[in-house]
Structure formats: C-alpha cells, structure tokens
Write a protein that holds these residues in place. Structure first.
Motif, mmCIF file in Angstrom:
data_model
loop_
_atom_site.group_PDB
_atom_site.id
_atom_site.type_symbol
_atom_site.label_atom_id
_atom_site.label_comp_id
_atom_site.label_asym_id
_atom_site.label_seq_id
_atom_site.Cartn_x
_atom_site.Cartn_y
_atom_site.Cartn_z
ATOM 1 N N SER A 138 0.816 -1.221 0.000
ATOM 2 C CA SER A 138 0.000 0.000 0.000
ATOM 3 C C SER A 138 0.848 1.269 0.000
ATOM 4 O O SER A 138 0.297 2.377 0.026
ATOM 5 C CB SER A 138 -0.931 0.011 1.222
ATOM 6 N N PRO A 140 2.519 4.438 -1.229
ATOM 7 C CA PRO A 140 2.161 5.257 -2.398
ATOM 8 C C PRO A 140 3.263 5.342 -3.450
ATOM 9 O O PRO A 140 2.987 5.636 -4.607
ATOM 10 C CB PRO A 140 1.862 6.632 -1.794
ATOM 11 N N ASN A 141 4.508 5.087 -3.060
ATOM 12 C CA ASN A 141 5.619 5.182 -4.002
ATOM 13 C C ASN A 141 5.864 3.898 -4.797
ATOM 14 O O ASN A 141 6.728 3.876 -5.679
ATOM 15 C CB ASN A 141 6.919 5.540 -3.263
ATOM 16 N N ARG A 143 5.303 0.915 -7.475
ATOM 17 C CA ARG A 143 4.682 0.540 -8.743
ATOM 18 C C ARG A 143 5.186 -0.845 -9.133
ATOM 19 O O ARG A 143 6.313 -1.216 -8.821
ATOM 20 C CB ARG A 143 5.030 1.535 -9.850
ATOM 21 N N THR A 185 -0.152 0.691 -10.693
ATOM 22 C CA THR A 185 0.305 1.927 -10.061
ATOM 23 C C THR A 185 -0.583 2.366 -8.898
ATOM 24 O O THR A 185 -0.313 3.383 -8.266
ATOM 25 C CB THR A 185 0.372 3.070 -11.094
ATOM 26 N N SER A 186 -1.651 1.603 -8.632
ATOM 27 C CA SER A 186 -2.548 1.920 -7.517
ATOM 28 C C SER A 186 -3.201 0.628 -7.049
ATOM 29 O O SER A 186 -3.222 -0.378 -7.771
ATOM 30 C CB SER A 186 -3.626 2.920 -7.946
ATOM 31 N N LEU A 187 -3.758 0.650 -5.846
ATOM 32 C CA LEU A 187 -4.402 -0.542 -5.324
ATOM 33 C C LEU A 187 -5.611 -0.943 -6.168
ATOM 34 O O LEU A 187 -5.916 -2.133 -6.306
ATOM 35 C CB LEU A 187 -4.830 -0.311 -3.869
ATOM 36 N N GLU A 188 -6.313 0.029 -6.738
ATOM 37 C CA GLU A 188 -7.475 -0.282 -7.576
ATOM 38 C C GLU A 188 -7.096 -1.186 -8.748
ATOM 39 O O GLU A 188 -7.889 -2.022 -9.180
ATOM 40 C CB GLU A 188 -8.116 1.004 -8.108
ATOM 41 N N GLU A 189 -5.880 -1.024 -9.249
ATOM 42 C CA GLU A 189 -5.462 -1.781 -10.429
ATOM 43 C C GLU A 189 -5.154 -3.238 -10.124
ATOM 44 O O GLU A 189 -4.943 -4.033 -11.041
ATOM 45 C CB GLU A 189 -4.269 -1.091 -11.094
ATOM 46 N N TYR A 190 -5.122 -3.625 -8.850
ATOM 47 C CA TYR A 190 -4.951 -5.040 -8.516
ATOM 48 C C TYR A 190 -6.137 -5.878 -9.006
ATOM 49 O O TYR A 190 -6.020 -7.098 -9.163
ATOM 50 C CB TYR A 190 -4.784 -5.223 -7.010
ATOM 51 N N GLY A 250 -9.079 -0.723 -0.750
ATOM 52 C CA GLY A 250 -8.267 -0.075 0.263
ATOM 53 C C GLY A 250 -7.589 -1.133 1.106
ATOM 54 O O GLY A 250 -8.112 -2.228 1.266
#
Length: 255
Positions: A138, A140-141, A143, A185-190, A250
């Motif tokens: 989680s 933020p940095n 990817r 690049t974000s948790l949503e993309e999992y 999240g």
C-alpha cells in the motif's frame, strides 16, 4: 503495446547478446541474461545502472526513480525495498514467460532443437511472490511492472528420469520478444489480476482453476488480493471462504 517498446526491447537483447544468441559479457559478473536485458531495456544509460543507494545497490536509479528487477526471491527484496520506498518512487519489474521454448543442454555441451513448452504463465504469477511484500504493497511510491515475454529457456540434463529432465537445473533464459507490459500503479489496479472466468462469488479453489495455479499459490494470491482490498469475503462454503470483487479498494489492517 507500442511498436517503440518492442523495438527498444529487441535493441536491448542485441546489446546483451551476440548474433548467435549468446551473452556478450555486458553487465555484472554472474548476472543472468534475462535480468541484464530487462535492465538494458528500462535504462540503456550505463551510469544509471547498478547505482549505490544508501547501504544497497539499485538495479536502476534515474529521473523516474528506482527500478528493481526481480525474477524470484521477493523475501530477499523486502528490507531493501522498504528503504528505497522512503526515498521516492520505486518500480518492481517482474518478468513472466507467457510463451516459452525449451532447449536442453546435453552432457557434451550441445543444444537440442528447441520445442515449445506446453506450459504458459499469466500475470497472476506475481501474486504469490507479493505475499512476501504485503506490508509494503500500500506504499504510495510503489509501482509494479509485469513484463510478459516470449523466451527461450536453457536447461541442463542433470536430473533424473526421462533422460535427466526431471529435477533438472535451469541454466539461463534468453528473451526473444516483448509481448506486453502490465503496470500496477494503484491498489485499484490489482483488480486486473482477477481472471475473467471467475463467477461473482468464488473460493480459493475456484481461483486456482481459473488462474491455472496450484492450490498453495492460489491461497497466497487470494490473500494478497484480499489484503489490498481488491476482494472481500462474503461468507463460507463449508470450510472455505467465499470471495467477491470489492466495490471499493483499500488496504486492510490485518489479514
């Protein structure tokens, strides 16, 4: 995928291998060919490769941040990655052999004609490895870049049974083509790791079948997707948890 990416990848292959498909000696002593090619692809400038960063050495450090190319052993990456993530953007690059050719090295050193492997891998292959990095996912940095490849795998006939093929040693992997890059690049993309064939609710066993994974690997994969919030539990089917795609993503405090 952009043609430019495919062309740059072939240039990186050419830089690291001669016309006969052998290593040119470029890069770190003992470095495997696949690692060397990916490093050259993501950063062709030698001054930005193998850069000391604090007590560690980054595969790549440039204006985009730090890149770490990891083909296995994510548990060994955990401490190093935690340090890098405090400094700025970090991309973990993970290659997946989506199309593989097998070449056997005989005892006399000669190579057998290559044949296509019946096995293929998907991007989901990274998920069991990510289990070892759960506390950092989680950040933020962070990817991820999953690189889908066509490659040739050279194996030594030093095993047992079937002419020395069982339990044999993988000698090296030679990239042939870049097929696709999948960026997270974000948790949503999992959510992109979820096989399309899954039903609305499913068990770990269902995920294993859809993702063509072993039960052990699927259990770790589902645990990762649940921990980042891409899945939620809806109940149980006998002793197995039932999962479904989460409406909002999240990180969970504990799993």
């Amino acid at each position: 995928m952009e043609k430019d990416s495919a062309a740059r990848f072939l240039e990186a292959c050419s830089e690291c291998m001669d016309g006969a498909g052998k290593r040119t000696g470029i890069g770190t002593l003992g470095e495997k060919t696949l690692h060397a090619v990916l490093k050259q692809y993501f950063e062709p400038r030698k001054e930005n490769q193998e850069v000391p960063v604090g007590p560690y050495v980054a595969d790549i450090c440039n204006e985009q941040g730090i890149f770490e190319i990891q083909t296995r052993g994510f548990d060994r990456l955990r401490e190093k990655l935690a340090f890098f993530l405090e400094l700025g953007p970090v991309t973990v690059v993970y290659p997946v052999p989506a199309r593989k050719w097998l070449i056997w090295i005989e005892e006399d050193g000669t190579d057998s004609p290559r044949r296509k492997s019946p096995k293929s891998a998907s991007a989901c292959e990274i998920l069991p490895e990510l289990y070892k990095l759960k506390p950092l996912l989680s950040a933020p940095n962070l990817r991820l870049c999953i690189v889908m490849l066509e490659l040739e795998e050279y194996r030594l006939k030093n095993g047992w049974g079937n002419g020395g093929k069982r339990g044999s040693t993988r000698f090296d992997r030679m990239p042939v083509n870049l097929l696709e890059e999948l960026w997270i690049t974000s948790l949503e993309e999992y959510r992109r790791f979820l096989p399309e064939s899954l039903q609305e609710t499913f068990t770990v066993r269902d995920f294993a079948s859809a993702a063509r994974m072993s039960a052990k690997a699927a259990s770790a994969a589902v645990n990762v997707l649940y921990s980042v919030g891409a899945l939620e539990r809806t109940g149980k089917l006998r002793n197995a948890f039932l999962y479904r795609r989460a409406d909002s993503v999240g990180p969970r405090s504990s799993v």
